[in-house]
Design a protein around this motif. Structure first.
Motif, mmCIF file in Angstrom:
data_model
loop_
_atom_site.group_PDB
_atom_site.id
_atom_site.type_symbol
_atom_site.label_atom_id
_atom_site.label_comp_id
_atom_site.label_asym_id
_atom_site.label_seq_id
_atom_site.Cartn_x
_atom_site.Cartn_y
_atom_site.Cartn_z
ATOM 1 N N ASN A 166 0.838 -1.198 0.000
ATOM 2 C CA ASN A 166 0.000 0.000 0.000
ATOM 3 C C ASN A 166 0.879 1.257 0.000
ATOM 4 O O ASN A 166 1.639 1.498 0.947
ATOM 5 C CB ASN A 166 -0.922 0.003 1.217
ATOM 6 N N GLN A 167 0.779 2.059 -1.050
ATOM 7 C CA GLN A 167 1.669 3.198 -1.211
ATOM 8 C C GLN A 167 1.464 4.262 -0.130
ATOM 9 O O GLN A 167 2.420 4.909 0.302
ATOM 10 C CB GLN A 167 1.476 3.824 -2.591
ATOM 11 N N GLN A 168 0.238 4.438 0.341
ATOM 12 C CA GLN A 168 -0.006 5.418 1.397
ATOM 13 C C GLN A 168 0.733 5.043 2.682
ATOM 14 O O GLN A 168 1.288 5.915 3.356
ATOM 15 C CB GLN A 168 -1.509 5.528 1.684
ATOM 16 N N ILE A 169 0.735 3.758 2.995
ATOM 17 C CA ILE A 169 1.435 3.307 4.205
ATOM 18 C C ILE A 169 2.936 3.445 4.020
ATOM 19 O O ILE A 169 3.666 3.880 4.929
ATOM 20 C CB ILE A 169 1.036 1.856 4.533
ATOM 21 N N LEU A 170 3.423 3.096 2.840
ATOM 22 C CA LEU A 170 4.846 3.249 2.552
ATOM 23 C C LEU A 170 5.260 4.715 2.644
ATOM 24 O O LEU A 170 6.334 5.043 3.180
ATOM 25 C CB LEU A 170 5.160 2.690 1.164
ATOM 26 N N ASP A 171 4.426 5.604 2.146
ATOM 27 C CA ASP A 171 4.719 7.035 2.227
ATOM 28 C C ASP A 171 4.762 7.502 3.683
ATOM 29 O O ASP A 171 5.636 8.283 4.068
ATOM 30 C CB ASP A 171 3.662 7.835 1.465
ATOM 31 N N PHE A 172 3.835 7.005 4.490
ATOM 32 C CA PHE A 172 3.821 7.370 5.909
ATOM 33 C C PHE A 172 5.133 6.979 6.587
ATOM 34 O O PHE A 172 5.733 7.773 7.324
ATOM 35 C CB PHE A 172 2.643 6.694 6.611
ATOM 36 N N LEU A 173 5.592 5.758 6.334
ATOM 37 C CA LEU A 173 6.839 5.293 6.939
ATOM 38 C C LEU A 173 8.015 6.136 6.468
ATOM 39 O O LEU A 173 8.942 6.421 7.232
ATOM 40 C CB LEU A 173 7.057 3.814 6.604
ATOM 41 N N ASN A 174 7.979 6.546 5.208
ATOM 42 C CA ASN A 174 9.040 7.394 4.674
ATOM 43 C C ASN A 174 9.019 8.773 5.345
ATOM 44 O O ASN A 174 10.072 9.341 5.675
ATOM 45 C CB ASN A 174 8.882 7.551 3.167
ATOM 46 N N TYR A 175 7.822 9.318 5.568
ATOM 47 C CA TYR A 175 7.706 10.621 6.230
ATOM 48 C C TYR A 175 8.291 10.560 7.644
ATOM 49 O O TYR A 175 8.959 11.490 8.097
ATOM 50 C CB TYR A 175 6.247 11.058 6.314
ATOM 51 N N ILE A 176 8.009 9.460 8.339
ATOM 52 C CA ILE A 176 8.540 9.296 9.691
ATOM 53 C C ILE A 176 10.066 9.315 9.664
ATOM 54 O O ILE A 176 10.722 9.911 10.526
ATOM 55 C CB ILE A 176 8.025 7.988 10.333
ATOM 56 N N GLN A 177 10.665 8.654 8.671
ATOM 57 C CA GLN A 177 12.122 8.707 8.522
ATOM 58 C C GLN A 177 12.595 10.143 8.360
ATOM 59 O O GLN A 177 13.561 10.581 8.970
ATOM 60 C CB GLN A 177 12.561 7.917 7.292
ATOM 61 N N SER A 178 11.902 10.881 7.501
ATOM 62 C CA SER A 178 12.337 12.230 7.137
ATOM 63 C C SER A 178 12.239 13.210 8.293
ATOM 64 O O SER A 178 12.946 14.215 8.318
ATOM 65 C CB SER A 178 11.494 12.748 5.968
ATOM 66 N N THR A 179 11.359 12.966 9.249
ATOM 67 C CA THR A 179 11.130 13.931 10.329
ATOM 68 C C THR A 179 11.842 13.571 11.616
ATOM 69 O O THR A 179 11.693 14.267 12.623
ATOM 70 C CB THR A 179 9.620 14.041 10.624
ATOM 71 N N ASN A 180 12.653 12.510 11.599
ATOM 72 C CA ASN A 180 13.315 12.081 12.834
ATOM 73 C C ASN A 180 14.093 13.203 13.518
ATOM 74 O O ASN A 180 14.029 13.377 14.725
ATOM 75 C CB ASN A 180 14.272 10.923 12.540
ATOM 76 N N GLN A 181 14.840 13.971 12.738
ATOM 77 C CA GLN A 181 15.728 14.957 13.330
ATOM 78 C C GLN A 181 14.967 16.161 13.880
ATOM 79 O O GLN A 181 15.516 16.961 14.623
ATOM 80 C CB GLN A 181 16.750 15.421 12.286
ATOM 81 N N SER A 182 13.708 16.288 13.520
ATOM 82 C CA SER A 182 12.925 17.452 13.965
ATOM 83 C C SER A 182 12.355 17.268 15.363
ATOM 84 O O SER A 182 11.917 18.231 15.980
ATOM 85 C CB SER A 182 11.774 17.703 12.979
ATOM 86 N N TYR A 183 12.331 16.040 15.868
ATOM 87 C CA TYR A 183 11.707 15.770 17.157
ATOM 88 C C TYR A 183 12.697 15.004 18.028
ATOM 89 O O TYR A 183 12.755 13.783 18.005
ATOM 90 C CB TYR A 183 10.414 14.962 16.971
ATOM 91 N N SER A 184 13.491 15.743 18.778
ATOM 92 C CA SER A 184 14.583 15.124 19.531
ATOM 93 C C SER A 184 14.085 14.163 20.603
ATOM 94 O O SER A 184 14.796 13.255 20.997
ATOM 95 C CB SER A 184 15.452 16.207 20.169
ATOM 96 N N ASN A 185 12.871 14.396 21.110
ATOM 97 C CA ASN A 185 12.354 13.501 22.149
ATOM 98 C C ASN A 185 11.533 12.356 21.562
ATOM 99 O O ASN A 185 10.872 11.625 22.275
ATOM 100 C CB ASN A 185 11.497 14.288 23.149
ATOM 101 N N PHE A 186 11.563 12.245 20.261
ATOM 102 C CA PHE A 186 10.773 11.202 19.597
ATOM 103 C C PHE A 186 11.542 10.734 18.361
ATOM 104 O O PHE A 186 11.148 10.959 17.243
ATOM 105 C CB PHE A 186 9.395 11.758 19.219
ATOM 106 N N GLU A 187 12.677 10.109 18.586
ATOM 107 C CA GLU A 187 13.532 9.659 17.494
ATOM 108 C C GLU A 187 13.229 8.202 17.176
ATOM 109 O O GLU A 187 13.306 7.341 18.060
ATOM 110 C CB GLU A 187 15.006 9.817 17.860
ATOM 111 N N VAL A 188 12.862 7.938 15.952
ATOM 112 C CA VAL A 188 12.509 6.582 15.537
ATOM 113 C C VAL A 188 13.598 6.035 14.626
ATOM 114 O O VAL A 188 13.952 6.652 13.625
ATOM 115 C CB VAL A 188 11.157 6.551 14.788
ATOM 116 N N GLN A 189 14.126 4.891 15.022
ATOM 117 C CA GLN A 189 15.086 4.185 14.176
ATOM 118 C C GLN A 189 14.368 2.985 13.566
ATOM 119 O O GLN A 189 13.751 2.193 14.282
ATOM 120 C CB GLN A 189 16.292 3.716 14.982
ATOM 121 N N HIS A 190 14.417 2.862 12.241
ATOM 122 C CA HIS A 190 13.765 1.759 11.545
ATOM 123 C C HIS A 190 14.725 0.586 11.376
ATOM 124 O O HIS A 190 15.865 0.769 10.944
ATOM 125 C CB HIS A 190 13.310 2.187 10.147
ATOM 126 N N ILE A 191 14.253 -0.592 11.718
ATOM 127 C CA ILE A 191 14.929 -1.828 11.318
ATOM 128 C C ILE A 191 13.934 -2.583 10.449
ATOM 129 O O ILE A 191 12.877 -3.008 10.927
ATOM 130 C CB ILE A 191 15.371 -2.684 12.521
#
Length: 420
Positions: A138-163
């Motif tokens: 599902n491209q919408q879900i894939l896009d969401f996961l990509n957005y989360i990657q892109s915004t990691n540095q903007s939220y220092s108290n909410f850093e998500v590392q993907h495995i």
């Protein structure tokens, strides 16, 4: 597929070989935003990541994906439930918020997280593990996961590392942007079949668990035939060390696994291309295009896409080369004679043009001999002469040449060179 379906009837050893080197790779990648663990079934991907994250101080959100997760509502609820286990403050926000299907909705979602008093206290680093990632389409879900990657540095108290754990190479552009294909010390780390495969030392350790010590010749043979594929090595170690018939049964089961899941499910035209490519140790898009039949030559994108998705074919971006993982190449080579006589000849002619640069000489010799291609093997004899192919292969070549028709042997000086 479940592990029990891989090689039925063969137990796995009761212990594990310590994979310290792989844990070191994961530890060194701790600052990376994305780690992908990509290989075919039976490489211990999930086991490796699960044993690693159990020792991690980070919060773990582990989502075991299924085809149902392509439904947005199902995926969102699944993500919320698994988040509740270790990061309940985040899980509550997810479950009380609709799926952010646009940039604006995502921004509102992230602001909601950033303003939450509990999260302001800082859950710290969160490891989001996505297992069976290849089922996610599902491209919408894939896009969401990509957005989360892109915004990691903007939220220092909410850093998500993907495995990301996948049985297939990751080609979707939104979750795997092209720049991330270049391995980076600060953004991205890829762990592939070559990393996950057992080394000779690890194979020996595994056999020691069963009270066996492999001789050097046995060890080399297993490495040649399996290329360290953990699933197969585990099964070989579990078999009675005196039972050669048990080894043969395992390889038959391996071929059955490859046949059912990575060959028979392709169209006939793709099957033929894979068989033809199996003579190459490495290959590129040019070689693929040379082997395409006329009906596919005009639109090669589908063929290339299917080849790239095969977990037993690895792509190296820097060299722009693809290569077969050895057991899969051997499996395909066994099918070469199913091609028509003319297709065999055309394929071997193309192989001859790429000798040594892209071709596994052992495999080529095997194909020439199997197809009884006199012209092909004699044309490359003058190229073979400076190379040491190893005594067993030299014997095979000489034995084959001595059985050629006399009139053929007498007219080619290179045959005399090898047989005298």
């Amino acid at each position: 597929m479940q592990r029990s379906k891989y090689l039925p009837g063969f137990p796995l050893p009761p212990g594990f070989v310590k994979r310290n080197r792989l844990h070191e790779i994961l530890t060194e990648s701790i600052e990376n935003r994305v780690i992908t663990v990509v290989a075919g079934p039976g490489y211990g991907k999930t086991t490796l990541v699960s044993t690693y994250v159990q020792k991690s101080k980070a919060k773990i959100v582990w989502l075991d994906l299924s085809p149902l997760d392509n439904q947005i509502e199902f995926f969102w609820k699944s993500l919320g439930r698994v988040a509740m286990r270790e990061v309940p403050e985040l899980g509550e926000i997810i479950l009380n918020h609709s799926f952010p299907g646009s940039i604006q909705e995502l921004s509102a979602f992230l602001i909601r997280i950033a303003e939450d008093e509990k999260i302001k206290m800082g859950p710290g680093r969160i490891l989001l593990v996505l297992d069976n990632f290849e089922v996610l389409k599902n491209q919408q879900i894939l896009d969401f996961l990509n957005y989360i990657q892109s915004t990691n540095q903007s939220y220092s108290n909410f850093e998500v590392q993907h495995i990301i754990i996948s049985n297939e190479p990751i080609t979707n552009i939104s979750i795997h942007p092209l720049h991330l294909l270049h391995e980076s010390t600060h953004k991205y780390r890829s762990i592939r079949a070559g990393d996950l495969a057992f080394t000779q030392e690890e194979v020996q350790q595994l056999f020691n668990l069963y009270g066996s010590t492999l001789k050097e010749e046995q060890l080399n043979q297993i490495m040649e035939e399996t290329e360290g594929w953990p699933l197969v090595v585990h099964a070989l170690a579990a078999v009675d060390k005196e039972s050669r018939g048990g080894y043969e049964s395992i390889y038959q089961n391996v071929y059955g696994l490859l046949q059912a899941n990575f060959f028979a499910n392709y169209p006939k035209s793709i099957q033929d291309i894979l068989i033809k490519l199996s003579g190459f140790q490495t290959f590129n898009l040019e070689i693929i295009s040379r082997l395409l039949p006329p009906q596919l030559a005009q639109e090669p994108a589908e063929v290339i896409q299917l080849i790239f998705q095969n977990p037993f074919i690895e792509y190296t971006l820097t060299k722009r080369r693809l290569r077969f993982i050895r057991p899969y190449q051997r499996f395909l080579l066994s099918k070469f004679l199913t091609l028509g006589t003319e297709e065999q000849k055309e394929t071997l002619d193309i192989l001859g043009e790429y000798l040594f640069e892209n071709t596994d000489m052992y495999s080529v010799i095997e194909l020439y001999i199997r197809s009884n291609n006199y012209e092909g093997i004699t044309q490359c004899l003058k190229l073979l002469s400076p190379y040491n192919l190893g005594l067993p292969y030299t014997k095979i070549i000489i034995r084959y040449l001595r059985h050629l028709p006399r009139e053929f042997r007498e007219k080619d000086p290179w045959i005399s060179f090898f047989t005298l």
